[in-house]
Design a protein around this motif. Sequence first.
Motif, short mmCIF file in Angstrom:
data_model
loop_
_atom_site.label_atom_id
_atom_site.label_comp_id
_atom_site.label_asym_id
_atom_site.label_seq_id
_atom_site.Cartn_x
_atom_site.Cartn_y
_atom_site.Cartn_z
N THR A 31 0.47 1.11 -3.85
CA THR A 31 0.83 0.31 -2.69
C THR A 31 2.23 -0.21 -2.88
OG1 THR A 31 0.08 -1.49 -1.23
CG2 THR A 31 -0.04 -1.89 -3.60
N SER B 179 -10.11 -1.54 -0.50
CA SER B 179 -8.96 -1.12 0.31
C SER B 179 -7.80 -0.67 -0.56
CB SER B 179 -8.53 -2.28 1.21
OG SER B 179 -7.34 -1.97 1.90
N LEU B 180 -7.46 -1.46 -1.60
CA LEU B 180 -6.32 -1.13 -2.44
C LEU B 180 -6.57 0.11 -3.30
CD1 LEU B 180 -5.21 -4.71 -3.57
CD2 LEU B 180 -4.07 -3.21 -1.92
N GLY C 241 -6.90 3.24 -0.83
CA GLY C 241 -5.81 3.52 0.08
C GLY C 241 -6.13 3.25 1.54
N ARG C 242 -7.03 2.29 1.78
CA ARG C 242 -7.46 1.99 3.13
C ARG C 242 -6.60 0.86 3.71
NH1 ARG C 242 -12.52 3.32 4.92
NH2 ARG C 242 -11.73 2.32 6.83
N SER C 243 -5.37 1.19 4.07
CA SER C 243 -4.48 0.17 4.62
C SER C 243 -4.95 -0.33 5.98
CB SER C 243 -3.05 0.72 4.73
OG SER C 243 -3.01 1.86 5.58
N ASP C 244 -5.82 0.44 6.64
CA ASP C 244 -6.29 0.06 7.97
C ASP C 244 -7.17 -1.20 7.95
OD1 ASP C 244 -8.04 1.88 6.57
OD2 ASP C 244 -9.33 1.86 8.34
N LEU D 203 -6.67 -3.70 5.54
CA LEU D 203 -6.01 -4.71 4.70
C LEU D 203 -5.89 -6.06 5.39
CD1 LEU D 203 -3.13 -2.98 2.69
CD2 LEU D 203 -4.93 -4.46 1.79
N PHE E 120 1.64 -6.81 2.35
CA PHE E 120 1.41 -5.41 2.03
C PHE E 120 2.13 -4.60 3.10
CE2 PHE E 120 -2.02 -7.59 -0.14
CZ PHE E 120 -1.98 -6.97 -1.38
N SER F 298 3.01 -1.32 3.50
CA SER F 298 2.59 0.01 3.97
C SER F 298 3.77 0.82 4.49
CB SER F 298 1.52 -0.12 5.06
OG SER F 298 0.38 -0.80 4.57
#
Length: 295
Positions: free
Chosen positions: A168, A210-211, A214-217, A219, A265, A267
Motif C-alpha cells: 500500500t 483489506s490491507l 488489497g481490497r482498497s474498495d 478501506l 491511504f 491508493s
Amino acid sequence: MNFVSGPLTVRVPASSANLGPGFDSLGLALSLYDEITVEVVGDALLVEVEGEGAAGLPRNERHLVVESMRRAFQELGKEPGGLRVSCRNAIPHGRGLGSSAAAIVGGIVAARALVEDGPERFNDDEVLRLANEIEGHPDNVAATHLGGLTIAWTEAGVGKAVRLDVLTDVAVFIPPVSVSTHTARGVLPAKVSHADAAANAGRAALLVASLVGGRSDVLLAATEDRLHQDYRAPEMPASHEFMSSLRADGIPAIISGAGPTVLAFASGRDLSGRTPSGWAYRELGVDSEGATRTS
C-alpha cells in the motif's frame, strides 16, 4: 561478553499506530527513517543529534536512545565503559509517527549489535518485550522492530506481535504543532459502550483483511473508529476537521497514532493539493524490514 570494534549504524522506520480502529494493536512501518550510529569508546558518553528534534533533545543519559541502550546492556549482562551515539533524525517528534518507538527500538537493536553474539543472547522476541516495557504499549514498537503491518498484544504483561506483508502507499499530512502522547491518552474515557467496542473490533478485522488482500474498495469503512479519534478532537481540532473532510470525499483518512498527523491511504492518488497551509506533505511506502543494521 565482548563488544565489537568500530562504529555501526542501525536504521529504524517511522510507524503509524491504531490506523483508525486498531487502538493500541495495529501498527504500520513507514519508509521514513532515523539512523543511529554507535561505537564503544573510552569511558565517557558522547551524544550527537542532528535533524528532527535536535534543538530540544538531551545529550546525556536522559536521551531515549541512550536509556534504551542501557536497559538492553543490563539485560545482556555487561555495559561498555564509554559510548559515542550519533542520531540523524528524519521522523518528526510529537506528531504521531513513532519517533519514541524508533528511539527505543533503535537503541535496543544498536546495543545488541555492539555485542559480538548479541542476536543469540537477545533474540527478536526479547527486543519486542523490552521495547514494550519501555514504551508502555506495543503497537508502534512492534511495527518499528518488525516492519510491515503488525498486530500487537500483551500476554501476561509481555509484548507480542504478528507481522504481515502488505502493499500500500500512504500520504501523511504533518501539522506544524505537536501533541504529546501523554496528553492524547489522557483525554480518553475509562469506559466505552459495548456497541462502540464491537464496532471497532469488526472494523479492525476488516482493515487487516483489506490491507493484506488489497481490497482498497473497503478501506473507507475499514478505517472507521469510535474509540479514540473523536475524544481527542479537542486537543487537535485542525487535524480532526481535516481528516473528516478527506473522509467526506471518500478518502480513507485517520489520525496517525496519538496525532496530530493525518494519514490517508492514497491508493495511487496524488493528494498533495489537499495539504493545509503550513503543513508538510509526504508520500510514503510501507517499510518491510523494520529496524536493520546497515553497516
